[in-house]
Design a protein around this motif. Structure first.
Motif, short mmCIF file in Angstrom:
data_model
loop_
_atom_site.label_atom_id
_atom_site.label_comp_id
_atom_site.label_asym_id
_atom_site.label_seq_id
_atom_site.Cartn_x
_atom_site.Cartn_y
_atom_site.Cartn_z
N GLU A 200 0.84 -1.19 0.00
CA GLU A 200 0.00 0.00 0.00
C GLU A 200 0.88 1.25 0.00
OE1 GLU A 200 -0.24 -2.43 2.32
OE2 GLU A 200 -2.33 -2.96 2.71
N TYR A 201 1.93 1.17 0.81
CA TYR A 201 2.85 2.31 0.95
C TYR A 201 4.29 1.85 0.90
CZ TYR A 201 -1.03 5.16 2.69
OH TYR A 201 -2.20 5.85 2.80
N VAL A 202 5.12 2.72 0.41
CA VAL A 202 6.55 2.66 0.68
C VAL A 202 6.79 3.81 1.63
CG1 VAL A 202 8.86 2.88 -0.28
CG2 VAL A 202 7.07 1.82 -1.63
N ILE A 203 7.57 3.60 2.68
CA ILE A 203 7.74 4.70 3.62
C ILE A 203 9.18 5.23 3.57
CG2 ILE A 203 5.90 3.90 5.13
CD1 ILE A 203 9.45 3.71 6.35
N ALA A 204 9.30 6.47 4.04
CA ALA A 204 10.61 7.09 4.15
C ALA A 204 10.64 7.86 5.45
CB ALA A 204 10.86 8.02 2.97
N GLY A 205 11.79 7.89 6.10
CA GLY A 205 11.91 8.66 7.33
C GLY A 205 13.25 9.35 7.37
N THR A 206 13.28 10.49 8.03
CA THR A 206 14.50 11.30 8.02
C THR A 206 15.44 10.87 9.13
OG1 THR A 206 15.26 13.57 7.79
CG2 THR A 206 13.73 13.17 9.55
N ARG A 207 16.70 10.75 8.80
CA ARG A 207 17.67 10.48 9.86
C ARG A 207 18.07 11.78 10.54
NH1 ARG A 207 23.36 8.46 8.16
NH2 ARG A 207 24.61 9.30 9.83
N PHE A 208 18.28 12.82 9.78
CA PHE A 208 18.63 14.12 10.36
C PHE A 208 17.37 14.95 10.42
CE2 PHE A 208 22.18 12.96 7.39
CZ PHE A 208 22.98 12.38 8.35
N SER A 209 17.10 15.49 11.59
CA SER A 209 15.99 16.43 11.65
C SER A 209 16.48 17.79 11.17
CB SER A 209 15.45 16.51 13.08
OG SER A 209 14.65 15.36 13.32
N ILE A 210 15.57 18.54 10.62
CA ILE A 210 15.90 19.84 10.02
C ILE A 210 14.74 20.80 10.28
CG2 ILE A 210 17.49 19.09 8.21
CD1 ILE A 210 15.08 18.94 6.31
N PRO A 211 14.94 22.10 10.08
CA PRO A 211 13.80 23.00 10.16
C PRO A 211 12.82 22.68 9.02
CG PRO A 211 15.87 24.23 10.20
CD PRO A 211 16.20 22.83 9.81
N VAL A 212 11.54 22.56 9.35
CA VAL A 212 10.51 22.30 8.32
C VAL A 212 9.43 23.37 8.42
CG1 VAL A 212 8.76 20.69 7.50
CG2 VAL A 212 10.93 19.81 8.38
N PRO A 213 9.20 24.18 7.37
CA PRO A 213 10.04 24.24 6.17
C PRO A 213 11.41 24.81 6.49
CG PRO A 213 8.41 25.99 6.17
CD PRO A 213 8.11 25.15 7.36
N GLN A 214 12.35 24.57 5.57
CA GLN A 214 13.72 25.05 5.81
C GLN A 214 13.74 26.55 6.04
OE1 GLN A 214 16.54 24.10 6.62
NE2 GLN A 214 17.02 22.08 5.77
N LYS A 215 14.58 26.98 6.99
CA LYS A 215 14.77 28.41 7.18
C LYS A 215 16.15 28.67 7.74
CE LYS A 215 12.23 28.13 11.50
NZ LYS A 215 10.93 28.17 12.09
N ASP A 216 16.53 29.93 7.73
CA ASP A 216 17.86 30.37 8.13
C ASP A 216 17.84 30.67 9.63
OD1 ASP A 216 20.30 31.62 8.28
OD2 ASP A 216 19.64 33.48 7.30
#
Lengths: 651, 203
Positions: free
Chosen positions: A169-185
């Motif tokens: 039904e799904y292929v999943i993905a997960g982040t190893r590094f957390s980051i600002p979401v959405p990206q910001k400075d």
């Protein structure tokens, strides 16, 4: 007299020593080696019983081996360009490597997983993740070619990926590094609370295997390491190991290793679907590439997608629970019955096992020991069902056979340990050479493992093979696991650094493997279905050469009227309709690569001539008895010349 | 015969040898600690000299330190105060032994022998204390922490002499040639004492 005695005794003792050596060779190692070689020997002309797909790690590719022989059958280019096959160099595959960061020539491929139906391998597609520039690829197992790559937004270090649910039904993905979401400075020291870990759910089209990023869950800023789907009773859940629940952002080797327990995150994706259907999501702006290879046009296309739906677990009760799990767990593995969730705390000597049914009870009875960012933490005792104690050092990953046994790799103590589900007792242990990362049992990530072989993928080989300078190969080791005791059968070098593998009985896919592309089904924009359709067309400085190949000539083979500064597209169609008759096309001074065109296929390579003269091209794949004659010339004139385009064969 | 024992020449010569033998510690290592593990087909080893730590094979100390950092063990220092004190001690006691030999006074042979035994024992105690400190005073933020049943951090003290399993390693700790020279020096001084005593008592 005394001296003589002494001499005699020396001679006798030498004889004893020699005879000992002799008996050692014939009795133990000789017989054992014969037994081993018999088990991995596949006679000439016969087939291996399994296809094994080993990720290439930093090679970015997926290699295909036969088991039990360990023979390399193919390297499928996925995330890294491959000049040998023209992958990433020809016009057809270039779009597959598009990302929001531009075209990326290299990737870090990690965790292949074969599609499933009813929890069993169906051998239609294999999915594999790219860690560095987050992507997931689909490889079609009738072509053994990459046919889709989708970029994963809001993700960095796409590591807890690319596992499939039991009906794909799904292929999943997960982040190893957390980051600002959405990206910001923002300053890095504002990590805590501001960085997020996105878990992505890619809905799979059951007809053609195509992925679409359905939604993401924005988790707290931990590192999401590995994942596995529930199956059977736990189908509908996905489990992820986390580390760095400390939310450290510097010297992580120390600062992420302080908490005695991190978590396994249990995600109820059926509930997520419900929240999505109810509209309880946010849409955030993004931009990512979705690259699909169209089998009809034999050409890749990139679609740019601009937004993604996200769920915030703190607003979605019942979506996520945390199961405390000791010591920065790496592997997160669910047994074939779907009841046991095995967490391998890589900094410990123990393997921790949670129970799915206990987890469900604990959720019902609200046995919580706290919460993190609005996500309930279940009490350890309420979910924990057993521990494999002092089994080794540095457990990484666990696979299962069909008899209720589990096999855990131990990186630090460099061994594979077999243990019993339910009693948690160690049954056997065998060394690996050296420093095993992951293990693979064919079908080990499904309801129906084929408990015949286990493959250990080793990070270090040191003295195991003939030395090849400072850089030596990684290796795979094949164990026979049919009896109580595992037996090391084979030790073979790998391509790149396999981080995981998937294998399937050969019979499930070998007959579906395509032998060629049907010429009449070739709808490539620049196809020539016969030599009569070939032509050369100028469009400003772009020149399109419609060319065909068949044993043993190119049509056309002489081209004039090309000028310095032109951009020449050779669209080469291989007219052969016989198995295993590819033709190559290589031209002097090409800044691209060769192309290898399979029967019935069209491929395009660009050539930008820089020098006046007459330049040859030739077939680079030995195709026939007259392969050496298979060549042609291009006349390149000065930029300002008036020579008209002309082309010919046998004039 | 040069070593006619008319003037206890034998005892004197033995004592001279005894006083010179310890100087071999400037050439040969005193002790060696070796770590074996499957993924180290060539084991890692540390040689302890009277005035230095050296690699058994190139870069061993660097690699041992890298391993030790996982369990929060301190780095093996480049130098320790003992590297100044112990060489001086050896030179002083060797000179002392030499002068005692020249004086040819056997009771001093015995005293020198006892002095050397005491100093060597102190050296071994010092070695043990270092090992204890390295094995027990681990960084509380160590990456790999193992607790015993009482919740205390498990220590990783290498054996003083002998072999022991430490995590995935087999550690071996044994004296090396330097120590054997030192021990033979002590042994020679004892022989020198007995030979001399026999000579003087006879007279």
């Amino acid at each position: 007299m005394k001296k003589n005695n002494f001499k005699i005794s020396i001679i006798i003792s030498l004889m004893v020593l020699l005879s000992h050596c002799d008996s050692n060779i014939s009795n133990s190692s000789g017989a054992l080696d014969f037994d081993r070689s018999e088990q991995v020997y596949v006679p000439p002309g016969e087939y291996d019983s399994y296809y094994a797909f080993l990720s290439g790690g930093f090679s970015g590719q997926l290699s295909v081996y036969g088991l039990p022989s360990g023979r390399l059958l193919k390297i499928i280019p996925v995330f890294s360009v491959d000049a040998e096959k023209g992958y990433g160099f020809n016009e057809e595959t270039k779009p597959l490597l598009n990302t929001s960061f531009g075209s990326i020539p290299w990737g870090d491929s990690h965790h292949p997983d074969i599609s499933q139906t009813n929890g069993e391998l169906d051998g239609r597609w294999i999915y594999i993740n790219e860690n560095n520039t987050p992507r997931i690829a689909k490889i079609d197992l009738s072509l053994f070619e990459t046919t889709e790559i989708i970029e994963i937004p809001n993700t960095a270090g796409n590591h807890s990926s690319s596992y499939v649910t039991e009906n794909t039904e799904y292929v999943i993905a997960g982040t190893r590094f957390s980051i600002p979401v959405p990206q910001k400075d923002i300053p890095i020291n504002q990590y805590e609370g501001n960085f997020k870990g996105a878990l992505s759910f890619l809905k799979v089209n059951s007809d053609n295997g195509e992925m679409n990023l359905s939604f993401q869950i924005l988790m707290p800023g931990f590192n999401y390491d590995k994942a596995h789907p529930g199956r059977g009773p736990s189908h509908g859940w996905f489990f992820y190991t986390t580390y760095n629940t400390e939310e450290a952002y510097s010297l992580q080797e120390v600062n992420s290793s302080q908490n005695d327990k991190d978590y396994i995150a249990a995600v109820n994706w059926k509930k997520a679907e419900k929240y999505i259907n109810e509209g309880n999501y946010k849409t955030i702006k993004t931009n990512y590439a979705h690259n699909i290879y169209n089998e009809e046009t034999q050409t890749g296309e990139t679609k740019w997608i601009k937004e993604v739906r996200v769920l915030d677990p703190s607003n979605c009760p019942g979506l996520v629970y945390f199961l405390p799990t000791p010591k920065s767990p790496h592997g997160c593995d669910v047994d074939p019955s779907g009841e046991y969730i095995v967490g391998s705390g890589k900094l410990s000597a123990n393997v921790t096992v949670h129970s799915f049914s206990k987890m469900i009870d604990a959720i019902k009875q609200k046995k919580f020991s706290g919460e993190a960012y609005g996500i309930p933490i279940l009490s350890f005792d309420a979910v924990h069902v057993g521990t494999v104690k002092q089994a080794g050092l540095g457990p990484l990953h666990t696979e299962f056979d069909n008899l209720g046994n589990a096999y855990t790799s131990f990186f630090i103590s460099s061994e594979v340990v077999k243990w019993k589900l339910g009693t948690w007792e160690v049954i056997d242990r065998k060394p690996t050479f050296y420093s095993v990362g992951h293990l693979m049992i064919p079908g080990g990530n499904s309801r129906k493992p084929f408990g015949e072989y286990a493959l250990a993928m080793n990070k270090i080989t040191k003295d195991r093979y003939l030395p090849t300078g400072p850089e030596v190969t990684q290796s795979a080791q094949l164990y026979n696991i049919k009896g109580d005791k595992m037996k090391l059968l084979l030790d073979f070098p790998t391509v790149g650094e396999p981080h995981y593998a998937a294998a399937i009985p050969a019979g499930l896919i070998k007959d579906k493997s395509k032998k060629l592309y049907k010429l009449e089904e070739n709808f490539h924009e620049y196809v020539s279905h016969s030599g009569l359709e070939t032509k050369v067309v100028r469009n400003g400085q772009d020149v399109h050469v419609y060319m065909t190949t068949i044993r043993s000539h190119f049509t056309p083979d002489n081209i004039e009227g090309i000028k310095v500064g032109d951009k020449v597209y050779f669209h080469v169609t291989n007219l052969e309709q016989d198995y295993d008759v590819p033709h190559g096309f290589a031209i002097i001074g090409a800044n691209t690569s060769e192309i290898l065109i399979m029967p019935g296929q069209t491929e395009t390579i660009i050539w930008e001539p820089k020098k006046v003269g007459v330049w040859p091209f030739y077939c680079s794949d030995f195709c026939s008895a007259l392969h050496q004659e298979m060549q042609g010339y291009v006349r390149v004139s000065p930029k300002n010349s008036n020579i008209e385009l002309s082309w010919s064969l046998d004039n | 015969m040069i070593l006619s024992n008319d003037k206890n020449e034998l005892g004197k010569m033995l004592m001279i040898i005894a006083s010179i033998l310890p100087l071999a510690v400037f050439i040969f290592p005193l002790w060696n600690v070796t770590l074996e593990a499957p993924q180290y087909p060539t084991p890692l080893g540390l040689n302890i000299h009277i005035n230095d730590f050296t690699d058994m094979n190139p870069h061993d100390i660097k690699n041992i330190n890298l391993l030790n950092h996982y369990i929060g063990m301190k780095y093996i220092p480049d130098s320790i105060p003992e590297f100044k004190i112990f060489p001086a001690g050896i030179i002083i006691t060797s000179l002392l032994g030499f002068f005692i030999a020249l004086r040819n006074s056997y009771i001093y042979f015995l005293l020198w022998c006892l002095l050397m035994i005491s100093l060597s024992t102190l050296g071994i105690i010092d070695f043990y204390l270092w090992e204890y400190d390295f094995g027990h005073n681990l960084d509380s933020k160590a990456i790999l922490k193992f607790l015993d049943d009482n919740g205390n951090m498990i220590s990783f003290q290498p054996p003083m002499i002998g072999s022991k399993n430490i995590l995935n390693f087999r550690a071996h700790s044994y004296p090396r040639l330097g120590s054997y020279f030192l021990a033979s020096g002590i042994f020679f001084s004892l022989i020198a004492y007995f030979v001399s005593r026999k000579y003087y008592v006879k007279r």
